[in-house]
Motif scaffolding. Structure first.
Motif, short mmCIF file in Angstrom:
data_model
loop_
_atom_site.label_atom_id
_atom_site.label_comp_id
_atom_site.label_asym_id
_atom_site.label_seq_id
_atom_site.Cartn_x
_atom_site.Cartn_y
_atom_site.Cartn_z
N LEU A 82 21.36 27.16 -2.31
CA LEU A 82 22.20 27.41 -3.48
C LEU A 82 22.62 28.87 -3.52
CD1 LEU A 82 23.37 26.10 -6.04
CD2 LEU A 82 21.30 26.80 -7.25
N GLU A 83 21.71 29.77 -3.14
CA GLU A 83 22.02 31.20 -3.12
C GLU A 83 22.91 31.57 -1.94
OE1 GLU A 83 18.32 33.23 -2.97
OE2 GLU A 83 17.62 32.52 -4.92
N SER A 84 22.61 31.00 -0.77
CA SER A 84 23.32 31.37 0.47
C SER A 84 23.64 30.12 1.26
CB SER A 84 22.47 32.33 1.31
OG SER A 84 22.09 33.47 0.57
N ARG A 141 11.32 29.65 3.62
CA ARG A 141 12.68 30.04 4.02
C ARG A 141 12.74 30.44 5.50
NH1 ARG A 141 15.76 33.11 -0.89
NH2 ARG A 141 15.37 31.54 -2.49
N ARG A 144 7.15 31.10 -0.70
CA ARG A 144 8.59 30.89 -0.73
C ARG A 144 9.25 31.51 0.49
NH1 ARG A 144 9.22 32.38 -5.41
NH2 ARG A 144 9.55 30.40 -6.47
N ILE A 151 16.93 41.96 -5.64
CA ILE A 151 16.21 41.36 -6.77
C ILE A 151 14.73 41.69 -6.70
CG2 ILE A 151 15.57 39.16 -7.83
CD1 ILE A 151 18.20 38.02 -6.74
N ASP A 152 14.13 41.46 -5.52
CA ASP A 152 12.68 41.61 -5.42
C ASP A 152 12.22 43.04 -5.39
OD1 ASP A 152 12.11 38.91 -5.43
OD2 ASP A 152 12.52 38.69 -3.31
N GLU A 205 16.75 26.00 -3.28
CA GLU A 205 17.04 27.26 -3.95
C GLU A 205 17.75 28.23 -3.01
OE1 GLU A 205 13.81 30.32 -4.66
OE2 GLU A 205 14.01 29.49 -6.68
N LEU A 206 17.29 28.27 -1.76
CA LEU A 206 17.90 29.16 -0.76
C LEU A 206 19.35 28.76 -0.48
CD1 LEU A 206 17.85 31.26 1.55
CD2 LEU A 206 16.84 29.50 3.00
N THR A 248 20.40 38.87 -0.16
CA THR A 248 20.47 38.84 -1.62
C THR A 248 19.12 39.12 -2.26
OG1 THR A 248 20.11 36.45 -1.61
CG2 THR A 248 22.39 37.23 -1.63
N GLU A 249 18.06 38.68 -1.63
CA GLU A 249 16.73 38.81 -2.25
C GLU A 249 16.25 40.24 -2.32
OE1 GLU A 249 13.42 36.52 -1.29
OE2 GLU A 249 14.48 34.63 -1.27
#
Length: 890
Positions: free
Chosen positions: A467-469, A351, A347, A878-879, A464-465, A874-875
């Motif tokens: 959508l987040e940023s 990105r 992933r 979370i990670d 997905e990316l 942002t990741e």
């Protein structure tokens, strides 16, 4: 004049006398003890790491019980795979090897080091053919906790038995495992090489108790309910109403034989011919009279052999002997689809490629069987008289469940409980659950595909990316313009929340570009980071390896951690990786720590196989002397087709001595003075002596006087010159005994106008504290690749372990006036990107796994830092929380 600065370091660790990094007492760890009364509620077989995305290694098989865990084979990538999927390797009791070779044991050294680092150490039994001892002896060269390994050699066909009386607690409580030795057909007695022996493992789970019949117990006068339990436990009891003894078989149904799983590793057609004729498995054949008498039925056969063997007619004929078994083919060749098993790194790769395709490759295709429908995997036979099918293809994390059923047995226990304020009696019922095995038959084996990784396409990762940023789309456009516009073009400012991350003034001074980059061609050099993490592989970063692609001139590897070959395949594809390995000029290893060299054997054995039958020279491997001991010991297992050269023989002064004597001494007999300096490892005083104009030649701890060393230096020089490298110079650094950095200096070139252009200079630090040797060697470097294990706030930890912080690594680059500083070897605490202040951006870049940097792109690198921060803003939160969970689990 070279700028210098004093940096603190752990002197004891550098000398190898630091007790904090070693166990206080080298002791035999006691094997695990399991509670005698514990009851299994779960049991299954699980496939781990089929092909590791890349056909790189043999899969591992997990045999899971609540009380014990068994791993069959431990190829490269096992730890990383388990970290990705949260499989706790700390619970492993036994590791069983079908063969001892790079395919099956590539991940074993790293796994043992990880287990040794957990608390007081996690003991484990290792089983394998007679050459297992050779592997363990070789690993002792770099595994200080080797005493935790309980080695058990499988020297004959029969049940596995632990010899040590102190190891009673580790005996198999839930399964009987027998070994059957398999050797090539037609080879007898002393002609059989240990490396030719394969082990077949037969796993027989304990029999299932028959059903307890309460009505029979009542008829025999059993009224005390506690005697029910005694009878189910196999004990005879006295009847309460009759003058008889009641035996378990009076009230229990017939026991059902436990399920049987056979794991077969048949590596060649010659082994297959022997397999067909072996008598050791005949009792398990479906048409065997012994099987009908014992009631044993083989429920599952897992085939680890290659497709060329398993698909052969004689092998398929042998498979028919297990007509009632579910066959699982784990060694087959699969086609490519977008289904990576290491999704976290895939992933991130997708990105990064979206943001900057010039430096980051697209997400690689994984190797999996093409999936369409479930029926494609279950080849049920049309012939009702035979249940044989070609089997199912193994998939990562596929489970074959040994189902459990609950049998509720009620024991009514009457007792009185006097309550102070209530004069009453209370009757309570105690319900005790007794567990029994219930294995589903072949057609309903209990295949669990719920954990199989779902497909991940690059487009899905990008959606997905975005959508987040959403602002990443604009950032990608800005990054693409860096390659389209001149270097002096004004920058685009991008804000992260309220914080401006781009500097106000241009961070690149065109006039500062070194002359070696004048009219540089894209086919001159590119550097690919195959691993950028430290200590052990993680789901985001593999351990250290750097690939130097010199295009038509060949290639080099600097360090070679576990999984290097797999990373090459992910980056360049199957054929590209094979080409890279085939064209290697040499491999250079910085020091003996496992995260820098454990992947070496897999690369060497692949090169050996690729060049078999082709005229070629052994590959030159440079490294510390401890590495030679390991490689020499390992070559007793299998030929590595290499020649070793100690790093000390490639220091600046060693080269000067070699050149001097190469010219002046026709007989290659060298005379040295000041033996004591190099014998004591005092290379610094050697350098100072030469810098002061001393004419004395210095003796090395690896004597150049030896003809083979002299000849090897001659060959190394020739190989390097053919690759366009003028000099490879190793230099001592401050980490552990015999730790080195390296300088690669390219030969000068002539441009179209006949002007001489100096060659580029790349310096790699290995693992080190900042030191004067590092600064001196890096003077004027085109690229300085420097470890940055810790963040700036962990300077104390960096000093204790002789590593560098981010700020210190950048400072070394500044003091050495390096053009570009690329940071790598990050602690697994930092899965994405370390913290950098704005002042550091003018020459710094962060390395990521599979990142490829061409010399022609060096001017762009510092400008990428703000965009990388934007990508991971942002990741990281979370990670990071996920990583702490996994670190605790492992």
């Amino acid at each position: 004049m070279v700028k210098t600065k004093e940096f603190k370091f752990n002197e004891a660790r550098a000398k190898g006398t630091d007790r904090s990094s070693k166990p206080t007492v080298m002791k035999k760890f006691p094997l695990k003890h399991h509670t005698a009364n514990s009851t299994n509620t779960t049991a299954y077989i699980q496939i781990l790491g089929v092909g590791m995305d890349t056909h790189d290694t043999m899969p591992s098989i997990l045999l899971f019980f609540d009380r014990q865990r068994f791993i069959f084979n431990a190829g490269e990538g096992l730890q990383r795979f388990c970290a990705e999927h949260k499989i706790k390797l700390s619970k492993i009791d036994h590791i069983c090897l079908s063969r001892v070779c790079s395919e099956t044991v590539g991940g074993l050294p790293g796994l043992l080091l990880t287990l040794a680092g957990m608390g007081d150490g996690v003991p484990v039994n290792i089983w394998g053919p007679s050459n297992l001892n050779l592997l363990v002896d070789a690993m002792k060269c770099f595994i200080p906790h080797h005493s935790m390994v309980h080695t058990n050699l499988v020297s004959h066909t029969g049940p596995l038995q632990i010899d040590s009386s102190a190891a009673v607690a580790s005996k198999f409580k839930d399964v009987k495992i027998s070994a059957i030795l398999l050797q090539p057909n037609g080879v007898e007695g002393s002609d059989v090489k240990p490396s030719d022996v394969s082990v077949i493992y037969v796993c027989e789970l304990h029999e299932i108790k028959g059903k307890f019949y309460k009505e029979k117990a009542d008829a025999l006068g059993i009224t005390v309910k506690t005697k029910y339990k005694e009878l189910t436990q196999g004990k005879s009891v006295k009847s309460d109403l009759l003058d008889i003894t009641v035996h378990p078989n009076d009230v229990m149904g017939a026991p059902v034989p436990g399920p049987i799983v056979i794991i077969v590793d048949c590596p060649t057609s010659s082994h297959a011919l022997e397999l067909i004729s072996t008598q050791s498995l005949t009792d398990y054949y479906s048409d065997s009279s012994n099987q009908s008498q014992s009631g044993k039925i083989v429920n599952c056969v897992i085939h680890l052999g290659p497709a060329s063997v398993v698909n052969s007619s004689h092998y398929k004929k042998w498979m028919k002997n297990f007509s009632s078994a579910q066959h699982v083919r784990a060694g087959h060749v699969m086609n490519e689809v977008q289904n990576p098993i290491l999704k976290s790194s895939a992933r991130i790769t997708a990105r990064l490629n979206y943001l900057c395709p010039h430096l980051f490759p697209p997400m690689s295709s994984s190797i999996q069987h093409p999936s369409s429908t479930a029926s494609d995997f279950n080849f049920l036979c049309e012939d009702p008289t035979s249940k044989l099918c070609d089997g199912i293809f193994a998939e990562n994390l596929l489970k074959l469940l040994f189902k459990m059923r609950l049998v509720l047995t009620f024991f009514f226990l009457y007792f009185c409980l006097f309550l102070v304020n209530l004069a009453c009696y209370t009757m309570l019922y105690l319900i005790i659950f007794e567990m029994q095995w219930n294995l589903f038959c072949h057609a309903h084996l209990g295949l669990d595909r719920s954990n199989i990784p779902s497909p991940l396409a690059a487009s899905a990762a990008i959606d997905e990316l975005l959508l987040e940023s959403p602002d990443i789309a604009d950032a990608a456009q800005h990054v693409s313009q860096l390659w389209q516009k001149p270097a002096e073009t004004k920058e685009c400012a991008i804000s992260i929340q309220d914080s401006k991350v781009m500097t106000d003034k241009p961070i690149l001074d065109e006039n500062s570009v070194p002359s070696c980059l004048e009219n540089i061609r894209r086919d001159d050099l590119e550097v690919t980071f195959l691993g950028t993490g430290s200590s052990q592989p993680s789901k985001y970063r593999n351990v250290t390896a750097i690939y130097f692609n010199l295009f038509s001139n060949g290639s080099l590897l600097l360090d070679c951690g576990e999984g290097t070959l797999a990373q090459l395949k992910r980056r360049y594809g199957m054929e590209g990786a094979e080409s890279a390995v085939r064209n290697l000029a040499c491999i250079w290893i910085s020091h003996i720590h496992a995260d820098h060299h454990v992947g070496l054997v897999r690369v060497l054995t692949l090169r050996r196989d690729l060049l078999k039958g082709v005229s070629h020279d052994p590959l030159i491997v440079l490294g510390p002397s401890q590495l030679k001991r390991f490689l020499d010991a390992y070559q007793r297992l299998e030929d590595l087709d290499m020649q070793f050269l100690d790093n000390k023989a490639t220091t600046l002064f060693s080269w000067e001595t070699f050149e001097l004597d190469n010219e002046s001494n026709k007989n290659n007999e060298l005379v040295f003075e000041r033996d004591e300096d190099v014998k004591n490892g005092n290379l610094t005083s050697c350098r100072e002596s030469c810098s002061q104009g001393s004419s004395k030649r210095l003796k090395l701890s690896v004597p150049v006087a030896k003809i083979e060393t002299f000849a090897l230096l001659n060959r190394l020089k020739k190989v390097l010159n053919e690759a366009g490298i003028e000099r490879l110079i190793s230099f001592p650094v401050v980490h552990c005994p015999e730790s080195f950095g390296v300088v690669l200096k390219a030969a000068d070139r002539i441009n179209s106008n006949g002007k001489a252009i100096p060659g580029w200079k790349v310096v790699y630090s290995g693992d080190t504290r900042p030191c004067s040797e590092m600064i001196e060697a890096s003077q004027g470097a085109t690229i300085l690749i420097h470890e940055a294990t810790f963040e700036d706030g962990m300077a104390g930890e960096a000093i204790a372990k002789n590593h560098s912080t981010t700020k210190e690594a950048i400072e070394v680059g500044n003091l050495a006036a390096a053009y570009r500083v690329i940071l790598t070897h990050f602690s697994q605490r930092y899965p994405k990107i370390p913290v950098l202040d704005e002042i550091s951006m003018h020459k710094t870049c962060i390395a990521f796994d599979l990142m490829t940097i061409n010399l022609a792109d060096l001017h762009v690198l510092p400008k990428l830092i703000p965009y990388l921060k934007l990508l991971f803003r942002t990741e990281m939160l979370i990670d990071n929380s996920d990583d702490h969970v996994e670190e605790a689990g492992l």
